[in-house]
Design a protein around this motif. Structure first.
Motif, PDB file in Angstrom:
ATOM      1  N   ARG A  18       0.838  -1.204   0.000  1.00  0.00           N
ATOM      2  CA  ARG A  18       0.000   0.000   0.000  1.00  0.00           C
ATOM      3  C   ARG A  18       0.877   1.260   0.000  1.00  0.00           C
ATOM      4  N   ILE A  19       1.979   1.188   0.728  1.00  0.00           N
ATOM      5  CA  ILE A  19       2.891   2.344   0.757  1.00  0.00           C
ATOM      6  C   ILE A  19       3.401   2.615  -0.658  1.00  0.00           C
ATOM      7  N   LYS A  20       3.654   1.534  -1.395  1.00  0.00           N
ATOM      8  CA  LYS A  20       4.112   1.679  -2.778  1.00  0.00           C
ATOM      9  C   LYS A  20       3.056   2.407  -3.628  1.00  0.00           C
ATOM     10  N   ARG A  21       1.807   2.001  -3.424  1.00  0.00           N
ATOM     11  CA  ARG A  21       0.726   2.658  -4.180  1.00  0.00           C
ATOM     12  C   ARG A  21       0.629   4.132  -3.836  1.00  0.00           C
ATOM     13  N   ALA A  22       0.751   4.431  -2.543  1.00  0.00           N
ATOM     14  CA  ALA A  22       0.688   5.838  -2.122  1.00  0.00           C
ATOM     15  C   ALA A  22       1.869   6.605  -2.711  1.00  0.00           C
ATOM     16  N   ALA A  23       3.037   5.947  -2.720  1.00  0.00           N
ATOM     17  CA  ALA A  23       4.241   6.611  -3.232  1.00  0.00           C
ATOM     18  C   ALA A  23       4.081   6.988  -4.707  1.00  0.00           C
ATOM     19  N   LYS A  24       3.332   6.169  -5.449  1.00  0.00           N
ATOM     20  CA  LYS A  24       3.116   6.485  -6.864  1.00  0.00           C
ATOM     21  C   LYS A  24       2.341   7.794  -7.019  1.00  0.00           C
ATOM     22  N   ARG A  25       1.403   8.012  -6.109  1.00  0.00           N
ATOM     23  CA  ARG A  25       0.671   9.282  -6.159  1.00  0.00           C
ATOM     24  C   ARG A  25       1.594  10.444  -5.838  1.00  0.00           C
ATOM     25  N   VAL A  26       2.497  10.214  -4.898  1.00  0.00           N
ATOM     26  CA  VAL A  26       3.443  11.269  -4.545  1.00  0.00           C
ATOM     27  C   VAL A  26       4.330  11.565  -5.761  1.00  0.00           C
ATOM     28  N   ALA A  27       4.777  10.488  -6.423  1.00  0.00           N
ATOM     29  CA  ALA A  27       5.651  10.659  -7.586  1.00  0.00           C
ATOM     30  C   ALA A  27       4.974  11.517  -8.652  1.00  0.00           C
ATOM     31  N   ARG A  28       3.678  11.297  -8.829  1.00  0.00           N
ATOM     32  CA  ARG A  28       2.960  12.067  -9.845  1.00  0.00           C
ATOM     33  C   ARG A  28       2.969  13.557  -9.508  1.00  0.00           C
ATOM     34  N   GLU A  29       2.809  13.882  -8.234  1.00  0.00           N
ATOM     35  CA  GLU A  29       2.810  15.297  -7.838  1.00  0.00           C
ATOM     36  C   GLU A  29       4.210  15.899  -7.953  1.00  0.00           C
ATOM     37  N   VAL A  30       5.226  15.086  -7.694  1.00  0.00           N
ATOM     38  CA  VAL A  30       6.593  15.567  -7.886  1.00  0.00           C
ATOM     39  C   VAL A  30       6.796  15.877  -9.371  1.00  0.00           C
ATOM     40  N   ALA A  31       6.301  14.961 -10.219  1.00  0.00           N
ATOM     41  CA  ALA A  31       6.423  15.183 -11.667  1.00  0.00           C
ATOM     42  C   ALA A  31       5.640  16.420 -12.104  1.00  0.00           C
ATOM     43  N   ASN A  32       4.574  16.731 -11.387  1.00  0.00           N
ATOM     44  CA  ASN A  32       3.807  17.950 -11.681  1.00  0.00           C
ATOM     45  C   ASN A  32       4.538  19.216 -11.256  1.00  0.00           C
ATOM     46  N   GLY A  33       5.687  19.030 -10.598  1.00  0.00           N
ATOM     47  CA  GLY A  33       6.498  20.190 -10.250  1.00  0.00           C
ATOM     48  C   GLY A  33       6.386  20.663  -8.811  1.00  0.00           C
ATOM     49  N   HIS A  34       5.682  19.907  -7.971  1.00  0.00           N
ATOM     50  CA  HIS A  34       5.599  20.318  -6.565  1.00  0.00           C
ATOM     51  C   HIS A  34       6.754  19.757  -5.744  1.00  0.00           C
ATOM     52  N   ASP A  35       7.178  20.500  -4.750  1.00  0.00           N
ATOM     53  CA  ASP A  35       7.921  19.918  -3.635  1.00  0.00           C
ATOM     54  C   ASP A  35       6.853  19.411  -2.687  1.00  0.00           C
ATOM     55  N   VAL A  36       6.988  18.170  -2.261  1.00  0.00           N
ATOM     56  CA  VAL A  36       5.888  17.569  -1.516  1.00  0.00           C
ATOM     57  C   VAL A  36       6.273  17.287  -0.060  1.00  0.00           C
ATOM     58  N   ILE A  37       5.368  17.641   0.828  1.00  0.00           N
ATOM     59  CA  ILE A  37       5.494  17.216   2.218  1.00  0.00           C
ATOM     60  C   ILE A  37       4.455  16.120   2.427  1.00  0.00           C
ATOM     61  N   VAL A  38       4.937  14.909   2.653  1.00  0.00           N
ATOM     62  CA  VAL A  38       4.026  13.783   2.868  1.00  0.00           C
ATOM     63  C   VAL A  38       3.908  13.566   4.377  1.00  0.00           C
ATOM     64  N   ALA A  78       6.919   6.445   8.164  1.00  0.00           N
ATOM     65  CA  ALA A  78       7.671   7.552   7.549  1.00  0.00           C
ATOM     66  C   ALA A  78       8.954   7.014   6.909  1.00  0.00           C
ATOM     67  N   GLY A  79       9.656   6.154   7.649  1.00  0.00           N
ATOM     68  CA  GLY A  79      10.894   5.584   7.109  1.00  0.00           C
ATOM     69  C   GLY A  79      10.624   4.731   5.881  1.00  0.00           C
ATOM     70  N   LEU A  80       9.573   3.894   5.953  1.00  0.00           N
ATOM     71  CA  LEU A  80       9.269   3.018   4.810  1.00  0.00           C
ATOM     72  C   LEU A  80       8.869   3.829   3.582  1.00  0.00           C
ATOM     73  N   MET A  81       8.117   4.889   3.806  1.00  0.00           N
ATOM     74  CA  MET A  81       7.709   5.733   2.675  1.00  0.00           C
ATOM     75  C   MET A  81       8.936   6.401   2.041  1.00  0.00           C
ATOM     76  N   ALA A  82       9.862   6.886   2.870  1.00  0.00           N
ATOM     77  CA  ALA A  82      11.067   7.519   2.324  1.00  0.00           C
ATOM     78  C   ALA A  82      11.882   6.505   1.515  1.00  0.00           C
ATOM     79  N   LEU A  83      12.017   5.286   2.057  1.00  0.00           N
ATOM     80  CA  LEU A  83      12.751   4.241   1.330  1.00  0.00           C
ATOM     81  C   LEU A  83      12.084   3.931  -0.007  1.00  0.00           C
ATOM     82  N   THR A  84      10.760   3.824   0.009  1.00  0.00           N
ATOM     83  CA  THR A  84      10.026   3.500  -1.216  1.00  0.00           C
ATOM     84  C   THR A  84      10.254   4.575  -2.280  1.00  0.00           C
ATOM     85  N   LEU A  85      10.195   5.835  -1.849  1.00  0.00           N
ATOM     86  CA  LEU A  85      10.384   6.938  -2.804  1.00  0.00           C
ATOM     87  C   LEU A  85      11.821   6.950  -3.334  1.00  0.00           C
TER      88      LEU A  85
END
Ligand code: ASP
Ligand code: MG
Length: 417
Positions: A18-38, A78-85
């Motif tokens: 699930r963290i991987k799935r969430a990370a994909k959404r984060v990746a999309r926003e990074v690609a949209n040009g945002h700096d993201v705070i998760v 938090a650690g797992l999400m950072a590793l995934t990203l």
């Protein structure tokens, strides 16, 4: 670069997958040009488990150690999400509350945020970090100890970061696809709202629509953070979820936007209390000291210098309330003839900012309850809310009837309301 806050609740980070799935959404926003705070919650069920361990270990626990234990679930995600990203080649770093530092007061277990300095994180973003993964729910006290913000507190962490960093938006990813006109488990006619005003959300949140922690909505309203509630399990598009926003961003407000309920209420009545100055203070002072959450209060007309005082509170606080009232009476603060507790009531409320400019909402509500033969026991109103206390066995029926009466199943369509 613009900052975006994305918060993922417990079910959205319940496993590495699930963290991987969430990370994909984060990746999309990074690609949209945002700096993201998760901002992440602990994995679903984790906080309950940790609290259980504390209770098992020490029934009269030290609140500082409680916080040390229950805050730990968020450190893991938090650690797992950072590793995934990082594995997706996105420069990401995890941040625990003390590292930010997210400063709170010293009220362990339900601390309030006092300050979120941005300098540390700004510097790392300037250095090329694209995602800061923040452990939600936790901060650091003036004494330098870990604090937690109360159950559901990660929502508040997210909104506070959005305010501090002047984020373009704060997206709250959860397991429902938005805020509904009422609980879809009670009527299949419940509809998702595209937008809802802060004030309305505040009423709905405090009435038990558990999508957002109440304090997060208060904070969003104060700092005008655009808040969006959406599902992390559904396909994403620009109009997904519900936007919680300022009233002036809602073109056509509904007279009533939602029907909320609180199932497990109790109604307590003190019969025959003296009607004199100070009597309310004498009754409600001890209740507040005993941490009873008194909600509705009604004082009847008096006869022969005596009156009846009725109030409602959560049903699981009846014992505490009774003890506080009896002790104050024994100490001579006041006297009463009888104390009655009705433990079989629920509260049902209609909420809407449109009420301010529309007459007849209360009348329509009462009419609709009358048509269903539901007796009203207590009524209270505010500018944007009308609440009634009714027998619990009619709660579902009342919610369904009111949902129909205010045309909430037709929201988003021309209603003629
Ligand atoms: N994990 C904490 C809780 O379950 C905080 C949160 O998820 O918002 O209450
Ligand atoms: Mg939550």
């Amino acid at each position: 670069m613009s900052r975006l806050v994305m918060k993922f609740g417990g079910t959205s980070v319940a496993s590495p997958d699930r963290i991987k799935r969430a990370a994909k959404r984060v990746a999309r926003e990074v690609a949209n040009g945002h700096d993201v705070i998760v901002v992440v919650s602990a994995m679903a069920g984790k906080t309950n488990e940790l609290i259980g361990w504390v209770d098992e270990t020490s029934p009269f626990y030290d609140a500082r150690e409680y916080d040390a234990v229950v805050s730990s679930g968020e450190n893991v995600t938090a650690g797992l999400m950072a590793l995934t990203l990082q594995d997706m080649n996105i420069p990401a770093r995890s941040w625990q509350g003390w590292q930010v530092p997210l400063r709170t007061n010293g009220t362990h277990g339900s601390a309030r945020i006092e300050e979120i300095p941005t300098a540390n994180m700004d510097a790392r973003f300037a250095d090329g970090m694209r995602v800061a993964v923040v452990a939600g729910f936790q901060g650091i006290s003036p004494e330098g100890r870990i604090t937690t913000l109360g159950r559901g507190g990660s929502d508040t962490t997210a909104v506070a970061f959005a305010a501090a960093h002047d984020a373009v938006r704060c997206d709250i990813y959860t397991d429902v696809d938005g805020v509904y006109t009422t609980d879809p488990r009670i009527t299949s006619k419940a509809r998702k709202l595209d937008r809802i005003a802060f004030e309305e959300m505040l009423e709905l949140a405090s009435l038990g629509a558990k999508v957002l922690q109440t304090r997060s909505v208060e904070l969003a309203m104060r700092y005008r953070v655009k808040l969006r509630v959406l599902s992390s399990f559904e396909e994403y598009d620009e109009t997904a979820g519900t936007l919680v926003c300022a009233e002036d961003e809602i073109l056509e407000s509904n007279v009533v936007s939602g029907v909320a309920y609180s199932r497990d209420e109790a109604k307590m009545t003190l019969l025959g209390v003296e009607d004199r100055p100070g009597i309310a203070a004498a009754i409600f002072g001890p209740l507040s000291e005993a941490a009873v959450n008194v909600d509705m209060i009604v004082q009847n007309i008096s006869e022969g210098g005596k009156t009846d005082m009725t109030f409602s509170c959560p049903v699981d606080q009846v014992g505490r309330a009774r003890r506080a009232l009896e002790e104050a009476r024994a100490a001579g603060a006041y006297d009463y003839a009888e104390l009655i507790a009705d433990q079989e009531v629920s509260k049902v409320s209609v909420v809407g900012i449109g009420m301010r400019s529309h007459a007849g909402v209360a009348a329509r509500m009462f009419q609709s309850l009358r048509d269903e033969n539901v007796n009203i026991k207590v009524i209270t109103t505010s500018e944007i809310k009308i609440s009634v206390l009714i027998d619990r066995k009619y709660m579902e029926l009342a919610v369904q009837a009111l949902h129909d009466a205010f045309g909430l199943d037709r929201i988003g369509q021309p209603t003629g309301l």
